[in-house]
Structure formats: structure tokens, C-alpha cells
Design an enzyme around this catalytic site. Sequence first.
Site, PDB file in Angstrom:
ATOM      1  N   ALA A   1       0.855  -1.187   0.000  1.00 25.12           N
ATOM      2  CA  ALA A   1       0.000   0.000   0.000  1.00 25.12           C
ATOM      3  C   ALA A   1       0.883   1.225   0.000  1.00 25.12           C
ATOM      4  O   ALA A   1       2.025   1.195   0.479  1.00 25.12           O
ATOM      5  CB  ALA A   1      -0.920   0.005   1.213  1.00 25.12           C
TER       6      ALA A   1
ATOM      7  N   LEU B   1       2.390   9.875   3.063  1.00 28.27           N
ATOM      8  CA  LEU B   1       3.720  10.157   3.596  1.00 28.27           C
ATOM      9  C   LEU B   1       4.694   9.002   3.441  1.00 28.27           C
ATOM     10  O   LEU B   1       5.890   9.170   3.666  1.00 28.27           O
ATOM     11  CB  LEU B   1       3.619  10.533   5.081  1.00 28.27           C
ATOM     12  CG  LEU B   1       2.683  11.695   5.420  1.00 28.27           C
ATOM     13  CD1 LEU B   1       2.731  11.987   6.909  1.00 28.27           C
ATOM     14  CD2 LEU B   1       3.040  12.940   4.625  1.00 28.27           C
ATOM     15  N   GLY B   2       4.219   7.821   3.080  1.00 27.59           N
ATOM     16  CA  GLY B   2       5.116   6.677   2.948  1.00 27.59           C
ATOM     17  C   GLY B   2       4.427   5.524   2.262  1.00 27.59           C
ATOM     18  O   GLY B   2       3.306   5.649   1.773  1.00 27.59           O
TER      19      GLY B   2
ATOM     20  N   ASP C   1      -7.728   9.868  12.494  1.00 25.60           N
ATOM     21  CA  ASP C   1      -7.718   9.624  11.044  1.00 25.60           C
ATOM     22  C   ASP C   1      -8.312   8.247  10.737  1.00 25.60           C
ATOM     23  O   ASP C   1      -7.654   7.403  10.140  1.00 25.60           O
ATOM     24  CB  ASP C   1      -6.278   9.714  10.527  1.00 25.60           C
ATOM     25  CG  ASP C   1      -6.208   9.799   9.002  1.00 25.60           C
ATOM     26  OD1 ASP C   1      -7.223  10.189   8.388  1.00 25.60           O
ATOM     27  OD2 ASP C   1      -5.160   9.471   8.427  1.00 25.60           O
TER      28      ASP C   1
END
Length: 730
Positions: A239, A243-244, A395
Site C-alpha cells: 500500500a 507520507l510513505g 484519522d
Amino acid sequence: MTSVMVVVPTVSSSPSSSSSSTLHHPLVSWRRLRTPPSSKPWQRRPRVLRVRAAIVEARPSSSSSPFPDESNSIKVVQVYRGGGGRGGVYNRAEDLQAEARALERAVDATVYGPELLSNKYGSRPIRVARRAVEILVALGSFGVKLLLDQRKGVLDQNKRARGAELRTIFTRLGPTFVKIGQGLSTRPDLCPPEYLEELSELQDALPTFPDEEAFACIEKELGLSLDSVYSSISPSPIAAASLGQVYKAQLKYSGQIVAVKVQRPGIEEAIGLDFYLIRGLGFFINKYVDVITSDVVALIDEFARRVYQELNYVQEAQNARRFKKLYADREDILVPDIFWDYTSNKVLTMEWVEGVKLNEQVAIEKQGLKVLDLVNTGIQCSLRQLLEYGYFHADPHPGNLLATPDGKLAFLDFGMMSETPEEARFAIIGHVVHMVNRDYEAMARDYYALDFLAPDVDVTPIVPALRNFFDDALSYTVSELNFKTLVDGLGNVLYQYPFNVPAYYALILRSLTVLEGLALYADPDFKVLAASYPYFAKRLLTDPNPYLRDALIELLFKDGKFRWGRLENLLIQGKKDRDFSAKDALQPVLKLLLGTDGEVLRNLVIKEAVRVTEAFVLGTVVDTYSLMPDLVKGLIFNGNGNSSGPLVMSKAERENVLELRDQVSRIWGLLQSSESFDPASLQPLLQVLQQPEGRSLGGRVLGGITQRLAARLLQQVLRVPPTSSAPSTS
């Protein structure tokens, strides 16, 4: 103090047993890195985990804190856990040392600072201008298209296409705007449904960066070669996030399957420049845009601070550990373990969780699970997060919530967390009570405690606006009320007055709207408030906090009368919460009733106790009278049995008495049917009644009952027998 020595099974590693370690996964090809494509997959002989004994010293805990001191509770010398220290064996001291080493690796992590950004980019006008033009051209062209759509009257028809276009623009503009798009994807109060669906794809369907860069980052951050850490690692990301990106791997020392998150290269530079520009725009909005009353710069700073915190993966690991300590005690919640030795500022290694994203309804149902059950689990956990400890996952988009094969709800990605101030937690519950009671003056005053309004702001003009909206919204029952409806309506009120919406509140709305949105995929009629109400009822009935005790009294008493219907409804709803305890429901009321400042409440309770006792006595008389044969009625009551019987009461009064008696009986039945009900829980009440205050209270109740029944009896004795009417003559 006594201690008990307990033998607990633990696990040790042994290389003696052999089996193939090649992992088979439908989506992933496993191989050793840097192996030519033509070579065979690398197989190894994993160490087999063998059970042996360990010593656990158990001591009674004297702390009720959510973070009890380990020395006062359980001192673990060596126990197995599914993601602990080396070889699968967990040692508290080693774990702390590993965490300390991880913190040391992250000592140079970047922290958000507006002054630092200003100093850095203020001296680079050409680069700043180039990026500003890039952003303005991308967003400006999108804005022009929206204006043209509006003029042509095709704004609604083109929503889907424009939403997809905006998603593409955010992706092209980079991580900062991807984060902004992710935030918008959970704000139905700001975006139409078509935009929400398109922007939701930003959660995890993002471009990847080269694997070679990711693997080089792992080796640099950990100071170890890949071959020394992993038996195997997926050749490409499982995935990709803003940000990463995440790889699936197998640890060499234990054979544990893990998720390895690696930060995007150059991301600090990219988001730093963007926030420098966005913050400048915030100053412009604060100065020239009067419609927006909130401090935009403060909101931007808060958002940027959270994004920078997400860049520090050691901080995220600590967030995950704290979250697990608070909320993973429930059997239906899963929080993955952290592997500190393989975690740094830019690399995070955690337990791999098999599961299906919560918005993939078909895949979930194929496993024999129900989306609504999982969403309800998420709502109950979120309410605990928001309103008990105040530390919550900010989140919870579908990519961060998984349904495991055994029916658990797994939380992932702990980069963005937030806290609800203690005063605000109780104010939120009180706000719900005031909303149900339509007490708009109290609702307006709640905004001080919620930190929406400065103490010097007059709430008087706000009350009519709240009344205009909620009188209409509350025409529905709580079970019919849509959370989005409340968010939209309250948003309109907020925009009209000098409210400053704190960051934690916006994140709370985001969490609940996401969960309601996920449920709506499975059930268009789902209402998050209806699912939340049992929790609120349970807290009101059982929480000893003074603020909530006052809120409960406000809910149950009105105009000096006790509202038994409200109590019955609270008990019905509260029992739906798995943590409800009938025993706990008695304690706050007793403490409040017998407290030094409870005289006003005692007077109300005495009045109501007299009323209820009278209802039971009179109800028994009415029932007994109704069972008598007519002949007996005539003999006993001198032929007056066909009027009002033995009691001087109208038909309406008699019905009210019987309804009150039956309602109190139903409430007692609800308490008795509670799984946690124990007749011994009434012992504190008996003990209290033996105290001077209790005896005084009982005496006043007995005196009131005696007076009421004596008055009834006197009325009965002195009543005038009905005269027979003369026969009519024609």
C-alpha cells in the site's frame, strides 16, 4: 502485602525443526532482495517456537489510573506475546531499552515551527514563487472550470468528473495536498457526495516511489543490512499512503510477519514549502475575508503540527502503544504490536494484520461478518476515545480500519492522534443532554466549556439561532436524527457568530462522520446518534463526575417533577451498552442525594417518593376493589361502588396513578434484568438509611406519605353519597 507466583507459558526459539519459509500470498511474490529474477526463491529453515515456563509475580493493584504503575500490578519477568522482544519473548526491561534506542535514532526528527519555515524559505524567493505559481495554476484552472459549469447550468451534472479531476490535481501537487484531500474526503459538510467518493481514493491508492530508495532508507535508518533483518520482503509496496509506503516482510530472528512502513524521500522539504505558502494565504484570509470568523492561521498551524508529527515514526509507534494500552482491552478491538529494534524516524515496523478494509462490504460479508456490527464496534470505541480518556484516533478512514477474519476491528496508522480536554469531554455529554431537553440557554453556555467562545462573548443572541435550528431538527426522534444534519445545521450557526472551532472538535466530527459514512454503505437508514445513545445513557446513569450528575438531574427533573419516562428510556438505552452496570447506576445518585449540597434535590426526591409510594398503595386498593364481586362492593361501600369505588378519584387521576405505579415497576424490572444486577448492591442504600442523614430522609418520606394517605382517607369518610335522581315523568 501478599504475592503469588504463577507459571505462565512462554516461547523460545529453536533452529532444530525445519520447514519451508517461502510465504505464499495471492498478491505478493516473496524473494530475497538483490536476487536475479532468474534465480529460485530463497528458502530458509525458520526457528520453531517452543513453549516453556516463566515466572510472573502478581501483586494487588492499588491504582485505578489507566496507566497503573507496573510495580503495583503485574511484574512480568518473561512472557510470550505476539510481537514482543527477540524470539517472540517479551521482557519489559528489554522492551523499554529497545524503545529508548528507537528514540535515540529519532532524536533529529523535524518538528514544525513557523519561524523555522519563514527563515528557511524567506531567503528563497525564486523557489517559493515557482511553487506558488504551480499551485495557483492547478487550483485556479479548477476554479475557472467550476465557474463555467455554474454559468452553463451543469454544475450538478459535472460533480463526479470535477471530483475526479480535483483528486488528480491533489495527487499531482504532492503529499501536502493529498493530506488536505484526505481531510476533505471525510467532511460531508464541506463537499458533495460525489467529491467525497472521489477524494476517498486518496486514502491509500497513491503513486509509489522506487523500491530501491525505500530499501536504502531502511538500511540507513536501522544501520543494518536487509538480509540481516528480514528472511523475505515483498518486492513492491502493499500500500502507498501520503507520507510513505508499506511492505510486507518476515523477521529473520523470529519468523514474525510484519508491516514495514518507509517514509517518502524528500517529504520534509516538500511539505515545509507548501505549509509556508498555505500559512501566508491564511494571513490573507484572516485579514480580508470577513465571512470566515475562525483563526485560519491557527488552524493551519495545528494541521501542520500534526502532519509533522506523522513524519516521526517513533512518535507514531508510541501513539500506537498508548492507544493499545487504553483501548485494546476489548475482545473486539485489535491494535498491532510495535517492533522497536526495527523502528526509527523514517521506518516503522509493526505486527502484520490480515483483514479487509471496512468499506469493502462484499468481501466482509463473504467472511460471515456484518459491516454494521464492525461499525458499531468502531463507534463504541470512538466514544470511549473521545469521552473517557480523551485520547483518540484522528484519522479513521477506511484504509486505517480493517475487519479481521475473526471479526475484530483493527486500527492502523497512529500518526494523527488528538486529545479532548477533560472539561470538554463532560461538556459534550452535557451538550447532548441539553439538546434533548431543548435547553438552548444551557447549550449556548456549553460553548464556553467547549472552548468555542471567549468568556467575554455574550451568548444571548446565539440562543434564538440554536432554537430555530434544533426545534426543527428535534422534531425527529434521536433514532431518526442524522449526524450529518446536525453537523450542517450547527455549522450554519457557527458561521454566523464569533465561534472559534478548536482543532479537537473538527477531528471529532471527522471521526464520527467517517464512521456514519461507512455504515451508510451497508444501511442507508443507519444513524450514528442512535448507535451512540446507549453509551451516553450509560455514562449519565453510572458516571460519578459532578458535571454528569448535574446533567442527569437536569434530564430527570423538570418544573419540580420527576420524569419517570426519561429514566425508563435511559435504562432501556443504557442496557444496550455492554459495559452497563445496574449496581453502578445506583451509586452516583446516592452520593448526590446524601451530599452536603443536595438539600434541593432531597426535597424533590422526598416529594417524588411520597408520590410513588402513594401510587403503589392506591394502585393496590384499586386492583383489590376491581376484583371484588359487585355484591361485596355494595355491602362494604354502601352501594357506592359503582361510582368511584373506595377512592375519591376521577377516572383521569386513577389512570395517572396506575401508570406511575406500572412505570416504576417496569424500571425496577429493567434493573433486575441487568446481567450485573446483584441484590447485594442495595446494601449501601440500607447502610446509608441507617445514618443520621438517611434516617432524616426516611422520616420525611414517611411523614409525607402518612399525610397524603390521611387526607385521602378523610376525603373518603366525608364524601357526600350520590343522590338518586328522581324518575322522569312524561
